[in-house]
Design an enzyme around this catalytic site. Sequence first.
Site, short mmCIF file in Angstrom:
data_model
loop_
_atom_site.label_atom_id
_atom_site.label_comp_id
_atom_site.label_asym_id
_atom_site.label_seq_id
_atom_site.Cartn_x
_atom_site.Cartn_y
_atom_site.Cartn_z
N GLU A 199 0.82 -1.21 0.00
CA GLU A 199 0.00 0.00 0.00
C GLU A 199 0.86 1.26 0.00
OE1 GLU A 199 -3.31 0.42 -0.27
OE2 GLU A 199 -3.66 -1.73 -0.49
N HIS A 215 3.28 -10.77 17.00
CA HIS A 215 3.95 -12.00 17.40
C HIS A 215 5.37 -12.07 16.84
CE1 HIS A 215 5.01 -16.31 17.37
NE2 HIS A 215 4.46 -16.25 18.56
N LYS A 254 9.06 -13.39 26.20
CA LYS A 254 9.16 -12.47 25.07
C LYS A 254 9.31 -11.01 25.53
CE LYS A 254 6.46 -15.69 22.29
NZ LYS A 254 5.15 -15.96 21.63
#
Length: 358
Positions: free
Chosen positions: A136, A287, A328
């Site tokens: 885009e 993620h 994480k």
Amino acid sequence: MSNKDAVPDVATAAVLVRSEGVPDDAQLIRGYDFENGVDYNALLSTYINTGFQATSFGRAVDIINKMRAWRLSDEPVADNDCEEDRDLEYRKSVKCKIFLGYTSNLISSGIRETIKYLVKNSMVDVLVSTAGGVEEDFIKCLAPTYLGDFTLEGRALRSKGLNRIGNLIVPNDNYCKFEDWIVPILDQMLKEQKEDGTVWTPSKVIHRLGKEINHPDSVYYWAYKNNIPVYCPAITDGSLGDMLYFHSYRSPGLVIDVVQDIRAMNTEAVRAKKSGVIILGGGLVKHHICNANLMRNGADYAVFVNTAQEFDGSDAGARPDEAVSWGKIKADAESVKVYAEASLVFPLLVAQTFAKSN
């Protein structure tokens, strides 16, 4: 007075419970006083003490500013530091590595210009987006996106060759122009693969496209100019994938290696002395950044901005604390989730952080 006329003891005990003392450093809730006129900096500075998501916004400002201010020289020299890491001037030059992730709809929107500002001025170090978040940007260099309405009927739009992204409208001709632009580039990439042994990865493809677009409005032109890597593990999931699909029939053989990129992306995190993540939206980009930071036992700073809820167990809806359980995000990291739509709050976050000190 009879017992009938007295306030029942149970009601008194229930309503007039005595409070424990409030800590001396407890923050008072107080919003902006418009009697002082309209001062947007002062207004946004009061958010931290306003409550609800305004306070989350204020915490996000504080965390991003800490990301930007951190230097390796802030930390004590470790016993296992190499000679270079012990040099004071070098330590002063080492900054927190900032990962910025965003979903494709944000590039379709006017948030593209905010992201471009950050990339043009080398204020972030690693970008992660989806295929739509890549294509885009290039398509907007070829033809504009228009404001529409959420309620426009899909059947009527389809008959007119108009595609709706929320309340944005993208004429299908824009994708035809994209095909005309990208096919010769894919031909050349295939030629270089065959003749020079070039191994293409998604990040190398985006780097090349950023060079070829050669347009100052493009996020990825500036990523190319400033050598900021852009990772897109799902590069085929969009118009880019359509173009690669068509190209595989016209000129078969082009190979894009995702394995090299996962190694490069994880290495970005592993080698970071300090890691900060800013993630707009959820899904793949959220993620991918968090999982790369798992390789270093977690990010040191994290700011999530999205509207997703956690009751369905989705990664998009998960709060930072869930990522802590996976390693994480570090257990002692400074983190916050702002429950808000990014087009509303991200320009304001940038105004109070990156742009303020530029």
